[in-house]
Motif scaffolding. Sequence first.
Motif, short mmCIF file in Angstrom:
data_model
loop_
_atom_site.label_atom_id
_atom_site.label_comp_id
_atom_site.label_asym_id
_atom_site.label_seq_id
_atom_site.Cartn_x
_atom_site.Cartn_y
_atom_site.Cartn_z
N VAL A 321 5.04 11.65 -6.69
CA VAL A 321 5.27 10.87 -7.91
C VAL A 321 6.00 9.57 -7.60
CG1 VAL A 321 6.41 10.88 -10.17
CG2 VAL A 321 5.31 12.96 -9.31
N ALA A 322 7.03 9.63 -6.76
CA ALA A 322 7.82 8.43 -6.46
C ALA A 322 6.98 7.38 -5.75
CB ALA A 322 9.03 8.81 -5.62
N SER A 323 6.18 7.78 -4.76
CA SER A 323 5.37 6.80 -4.03
C SER A 323 4.27 6.22 -4.91
CB SER A 323 4.78 7.45 -2.77
OG SER A 323 4.05 8.62 -3.10
N GLY A 324 3.68 7.05 -5.78
CA GLY A 324 2.69 6.53 -6.71
C GLY A 324 3.29 5.57 -7.70
N TRP A 325 4.53 5.80 -8.10
CA TRP A 325 5.24 4.91 -9.01
C TRP A 325 5.37 3.51 -8.39
CZ3 TRP A 325 10.53 6.68 -11.53
CH2 TRP A 325 10.87 5.77 -12.55
N VAL A 326 5.69 3.45 -7.12
CA VAL A 326 5.82 2.16 -6.44
C VAL A 326 4.49 1.41 -6.45
CG1 VAL A 326 6.24 1.05 -4.21
CG2 VAL A 326 7.75 2.88 -4.99
N GLY A 327 3.40 2.11 -6.09
CA GLY A 327 2.10 1.45 -6.05
C GLY A 327 1.66 0.94 -7.40
N ALA A 328 1.98 1.68 -8.48
CA ALA A 328 1.58 1.27 -9.82
C ALA A 328 2.47 0.19 -10.39
CB ALA A 328 1.58 2.48 -10.75
N ARG A 329 3.76 0.23 -10.06
CA ARG A 329 4.73 -0.69 -10.66
C ARG A 329 4.71 -2.07 -10.02
NH1 ARG A 329 8.37 -1.41 -15.07
NH2 ARG A 329 9.74 -3.09 -14.40
#
Length: 400
Positions: A321-329
Amino acid sequence: MNPVDPARIRKIRIALLLGALAMFALLYAPQPVLPQLADVFALDPGTAALLVSASTLGLAVAAIPLGTLSEVVGRRRTMIVALLIAEVLGLLLPWVPFFPVLVAVRLVQGAAIAGLAAVAVAYLADETGGQHLGTTMGLYVAGTTIGGMSGRLLGGVVGDFAGWHGGMLAVALLAGVCTVLFVVLLPAERNHHRQPLRWRPLLGGLRAALSDPVLYVPYLVAALGMGAFVTVYNVLGFRLTAAPLLVPPALAALAFLSYAAGTVTSTFAGRAADRWGRTQALFTSLAVTAVGLLLMLASNLLVIVVGLVVFTGGFFAAHSVASGWVGARASASARGQASALYQFAYYGGSSAGGVVGGAAYGAWGWSGMTVLLCCWLAVAAFAVRLAVPTRKRVAVAQAS
């Protein structure tokens, strides 16, 4: 932006799953044979763990430069060259006879691995067009769990019969097969436009990745969560093989099958983040991680294994979740640098946390180490809650 081709997306997912498998197998190859290395070189657990901390330190230091370099030379080229160098070093490691040289080679190998670790998230975000990024990121993280599990399991079982040399060589050969398939399958990027080697725009992207306060939440989760995770796996072999448990090394290596939990939960967590929001999925994942850590306080082997499964599943869900958050944000111009900063936090936390956690285990035993790691997880969870204190901001976080 080119239209998304489902067949191409599937090929990307398979290639990066294989690349992640090779990367994690190489990165943690010494971990299952640390007790043997400690015996051979007359080391305490904290010093032996330097073989893991050196590689993650190299990765952390090289992540930002290589992530930035990928904006110039291309993401695919950066990832392929980096993984090939790491594989060659992995094949050389079993033949190194001196511990300080082993640590130095591991430092360089970790720096090479950064070329894949720091760029993969940005490559995925670019080439998927942001569609179902949580699910795609979950599959990539699942590849890291498969690599971590298979590498540690193979190295531990082979190492029990063929020594640490044989264990590490077996892992390098497994990673070599995955590396070849990764090179063959990974498509060239379509949606990333290379930038000329001008420092101002590149540094501008780094500044943008550093100036967004929301991104500091996944960075902090990465650092503290990975510090706790690598500490547990670094000292687990010492605890299982020592009195009163006295588990044979080959059987102790079976504990790494717990990584299968991460393979499942990372994929599920990615979907949960897409559906219910990243902050809720992340907070829940950290809570599950802490529960697993507390279960491992038991003296019963079965309860320890159950706790390890819960702990591993929770951690990889949080990482997904945290790594996907970075890519999306992150904005498109700063995506590579934001991904690199996440990897810097993740592996910097691994390196520093592994050393501090190992020292805590040596000084206070498993119980004292557990108290320290629970404090780290509590700080990470508190940061997640602070990020979105109201329902209105939850909706904003989901939209971002």
